[in-house]
Design a protein around this motif. Structure first.
Motif, mmCIF file in Angstrom:
data_model
loop_
_atom_site.group_PDB
_atom_site.id
_atom_site.type_symbol
_atom_site.label_atom_id
_atom_site.label_comp_id
_atom_site.label_asym_id
_atom_site.label_seq_id
_atom_site.Cartn_x
_atom_site.Cartn_y
_atom_site.Cartn_z
ATOM 1 N N TYR A 140 52.894 -46.191 6.215
ATOM 2 C CA TYR A 140 52.932 -47.506 5.448
ATOM 3 C C TYR A 140 52.121 -48.506 5.290
ATOM 4 N N THR A 195 49.394 -50.324 4.673
ATOM 5 C CA THR A 195 48.378 -50.126 4.039
ATOM 6 C C THR A 195 48.641 -51.328 3.010
ATOM 7 N N GLU A 196 50.741 -50.910 2.841
ATOM 8 C CA GLU A 196 51.466 -51.627 1.396
ATOM 9 C C GLU A 196 50.832 -53.018 2.364
ATOM 10 N N GLN A 253 50.458 -54.847 6.287
ATOM 11 C CA GLN A 253 49.755 -55.211 6.917
ATOM 12 C C GLN A 253 49.830 -55.772 8.436
ATOM 13 N N LEU A 256 55.863 -43.870 -1.721
ATOM 14 C CA LEU A 256 56.881 -44.942 -2.182
ATOM 15 C C LEU A 256 57.873 -45.003 -3.160
ATOM 16 N N GLN A 277 58.507 -46.579 -7.023
ATOM 17 C CA GLN A 277 57.790 -47.818 -7.605
ATOM 18 C C GLN A 277 58.652 -49.047 -7.332
ATOM 19 N N SER A 337 58.005 -50.580 -4.142
ATOM 20 C CA SER A 337 56.544 -50.319 -3.586
ATOM 21 C C SER A 337 56.003 -51.766 -5.022
ATOM 22 N N ASN A 338 56.442 -52.036 -5.395
ATOM 23 C CA ASN A 338 56.370 -53.196 -6.921
ATOM 24 C C ASN A 338 57.062 -54.654 -5.189
ATOM 25 N N MET A 350 56.558 -54.656 -2.666
ATOM 26 C CA MET A 350 55.788 -54.706 -1.676
ATOM 27 C C MET A 350 54.133 -55.395 -2.235
ATOM 28 N N GLY A 351 54.322 -56.030 -3.160
ATOM 29 C CA GLY A 351 52.698 -55.864 -3.418
ATOM 30 C C GLY A 351 53.076 -57.788 -3.712
#
Length: 367
Positions: A269, A271-272, A276, A351, A353, A356-357, A359-360
């Motif tokens: 993962y 690209t999360e 990075q 992942l 949600q 994912s949230n 990680m952003g």
């Protein structure tokens, strides 16, 4: 005005200690009566002195990286300088490989003209290079003996002490392992990467098996099913906490199991946004290992070219010894091996949600 320019020049030379730096090339082949020496020995000396300066810079960069990684919690603000300094180490090592092009302008005959004057001097005796290997994580038990001699043969007592001290300090490998083991997101009450990834792997292999049974038969089907079975065994070996990890005496892995699954999670993962930086860090670590292997290979070929089948300077086994270190002295092979366990992007489990949230990078709007 002239005085100012002269003063500036003096400050430049003083700042870089040029009087000292440019006066430390002392060819051992110099004739006492005439002062004449083998022409290419000057190149040989400057080449190795330059290497030692770059080794010093690598150790300087590792000081900072290890200081930051050695904290109980690695601050987010530390990630950028860690990645930057590791990248610098990579570029220095790549430069050292390219610098061999310059040394190889010296022919075997040129080297022979002053080789005997080196006596027992050998690049093997570079304390700084030994410290770099040790600081990165090369263990004493993984080292090849130098010409079947004692591990620290050829070093003065002070250097032996420095090596022994470095061996008892936390290495970069150890720090990377502990840092990976603390990776969030991997194992939580609401999400377990290992279970999610294992299910995706078996779904993918089930699909391949069904496709094979539909498309082929006979011996071809048997071979295809056998290959799929081997893939299942391969993946099961990494999913099994006790079967093949550093906690097992028979393990082929050196990383701990938690670090191993975190490294695979970061790789899958990468690209999360939150991953990075860690992915770049692991990439630079592999680049360092690869660059050192490239240097060992080029160095071995150069030694073979210069001395053929003769022993190396200092009594080493020369080309044969150096080629063995190419594989034996690898450090971060676990990170390279993780590519074995990657699956196509379309089969990768998404992942949740909520994770994912987290990680952003999301910035609120105004107005």
């Amino acid at each position: 005005m002239t005085q100012d320019k002269t003063k500036n020049w003096d400050q430049y030379g003083e700042y870089l200690a040029l009087d000292t730096l440019l006066d430390i090339q002392k060819p051992w082949s110099a004739d006492k009566a005439t002062g004449a020496f083998a022409h290419d020995e000057m190149l040989f000396i400057i080449f190795h002195q330059t290497y030692e300066l770059w080794f010093k810079q690598i150790l300087f960069e590792l000081d900072d990286v290890q200081m930051r990684l050695g904290r109980p919690v690695v601050d987010d603000c530390d990630m950028q300088p860690i990645v930057k300094h590791l990248h610098r180490v990579v570029e220095i090592l790549r430069l050292l490989v390219r610098q061999l092009d310059i040394l190889e302008t010296m022919t075997p005959q040129d080297f022979t003209d002053f080789r005997d004057h080196l006596k027992t001097a050998s690049g093997f005796q570079s304390l700084q290079f030994r410290l770099i290997e040790t600081r990165l994580g090369l263990r004493r038990e993984d080292r090849l003996l130098f010409n079947h001699c004692q591990y620290d043969a050829g070093y003065c007592p002070a250097s032996q002490t420095a090596i022994n001290t470095a061996e008892h300090e936390t290495t970069l490998f150890d720090q990377i392992d502990k840092w990976l083991a603390r990776t969030p997101f991997v194992d939580r009450d609401d999400y377990k990467f290992w279970d999610s990834y294992r299910a995706a792997v078996h779904t993918m292999l089930d699909g391949r098996e069904a496709m094979a049974r539909h498309a082929v038969d006979g011996d071809i089907l048997d071979r295809e099913l056998a290959a799929i079975a081997r893939n299942r065994t391969k993946f099961d070996s990494i999913f099994n906490k006790d079967a093949d990890t550093s906690s097992s005496p028979s393990s082929s892995w050196r990383l701990s199991w938690r670090a191993l699954q975190a490294a695979l999670f970061i790789t899958v993962y990468k690209t999360e946004p939150a991953l990075q930086g860690p992915a770049s860090l692991l990439g630079h670590i592999m680049d360092i290992d690869a660059a050192m292997s490239q240097w060992r290979y080029r160095h071995a070929l150069m030694v073979q070219r210069m001395v053929g089948m003769n022993v190396g300077t200092g009594g080493s086994a020369g080309y044969g010894y150096l080629m063995q270190t190419l594989e034996k002295h690898r450090i971060f092979t676990d990170l390279f091996a993780l590519s074995t366990y990657l699956i196509p992007s379309h089969a990768r489990p998404p992942l949740p949600q909520t994770i994912s949230n987290q990680m952003g990078y999301r910035y609120g709007t105004t107005g």
